[in-house]
Scaffold this active site. Sequence first.
Site: not given
Length: 487
Positions: A181, A234, A239
């Site tokens: 990103k 997850d 992340h």
Amino acid sequence: MVSRVIPVDAFDLVVFGGTGDLARRKILPALLRRYCVGQIPPNASIIGAARSGMERAEYQEFVRIALQEFVPEKTGTAELEGFLERVDYVQIDARGTDGWADLVARFPQDRIRAFYFSVSPVLFGDLAERIRSNGLVNDRTRIVVEKPFGRDLATAKALNAALAAHFDESEIYRIDHYLGKETVQNLMAVRFGNMLFEPLWNSQYVDHIQITVAETVGVGGRGEYYDQSGAMRDMVQNHLMQLLCLIAMEPPAKFDPDAVRDEKLKVIRALGEVAPYHIARGQYEAVPSNPQAQPSYREAVGNPRSTTESYVALKAHVSNWRWAGTPFYLRTGKRLSARSSTIDVMFKDAPHSIFGESAGRHANRLSIRLQPNEGITLTVTIKEPGPGGMRLVDVPLDMTFAEALGPTAGETADAYERLIMDVIRGNQTLFMRGDEVEAAWAWTDPIIDGWNARGEVPEPYETGSSGPAKADQLIARDRRVWQGIKP
Ligand code: NAD
């Protein structure tokens, strides 16, 4: 501002799982966009490889339909036709011998070879072995693997070992699309390209840091997978952990893959154990007025007794000189009130107020928005305009990238576009190294094991809220409040 496009060298890219959801939604659209801006040379080739029996023309039609859905603005253009010309297909069995000779025949030239493993991780070892044994590896070969990279330390180690048996670490690209990103890279630019922030970037000046990744969607069609995973595996292990590393790491000596990843690894290894009372887990409830369309987590995953969390918040400590005493609050969840990925760096109050008690308490905040509306806001304290004494007010100095840099800044921002081009260029800076992934699991495993050993059940929370009450208590105990998403 017009972004600069530097074409990459000619390459052959094989997308294993080329008929799958990820290929349709992310990989192929990203490739088309890079093709349209002229980054992909006209003689590159993109080869879908999957189990379905299809001719080349059928696969091109399959890709066209996917691209019409996910890059609609290119429908009917000469660019789309030019891109489809680059596309080929091989029916292949990752676990058998079928199709491998056909694949070998697709590499007439000795040039960059990228193999994207957009398939279940159970196939990673088989693919790695067959790519090697079929003589497909040259000195410019890269393999790209998707998350989930294991479900705990043991499985991650096994996957690393399966890949390492056939490839050098310098050839392995583990994708965490968060790292692609625009704002995530800007985080490094802001920290290490300016004199302004780095001297304040430590526990002497930073009170605490919040990392929030909030989603409004539920588990959707991924129920079965998600119920085996949960928010910790997850989202947090990959992340949020990556974001924490970039916020907390020491300045690397240079912006090169191993220098950056060495520093990230040190952060993960410095993470202390998390006490059970520093964690809040939740599971979303159905919307009472519309339980059909918005069912509860347990209904959505088809497991009425599920104890998997769709939300987790925790307080972590990075035990080193820079961060001793500055907590990091992490939270992520589904079916929350807003979609938002934000890092808030909360600075301490000024040590003494010359304006007296009535001026109130004020502290600076640096908010880094990853999505939506990528940008950075610095909250500063100023005098409230007008007569009537010295009243202070906090105002945002806002930089929304699309406004500051022009709309093309937003257009180049898709993470998959950047990451796939980095693979072709051979730049691993934005990819996770094997030891990083293992260190991250080594930190999350005891947390998950603790939940299981204690038989903990997540606290229900309302869809459209900011999460379970325990998450608010977690931070309120420290006399702090969550920033950003509110009920
Ligand atoms: P999918 O089930 O939609 O597609 C799987 C693909 O693998 C198909 O093309 C299928 O033909 C191929 N395949 C299966 N077995 C094979 C075999 N034996 N030989 C050759 N090909 C075989 O899966 P997906 O959603 O595209 O996900 C692919 C990978 O990416 C998974 O590991 C998933 O966890 C990961 N991932 C997916 C997403 C997403 O948004 N879909 C996001 C992040 C990570």
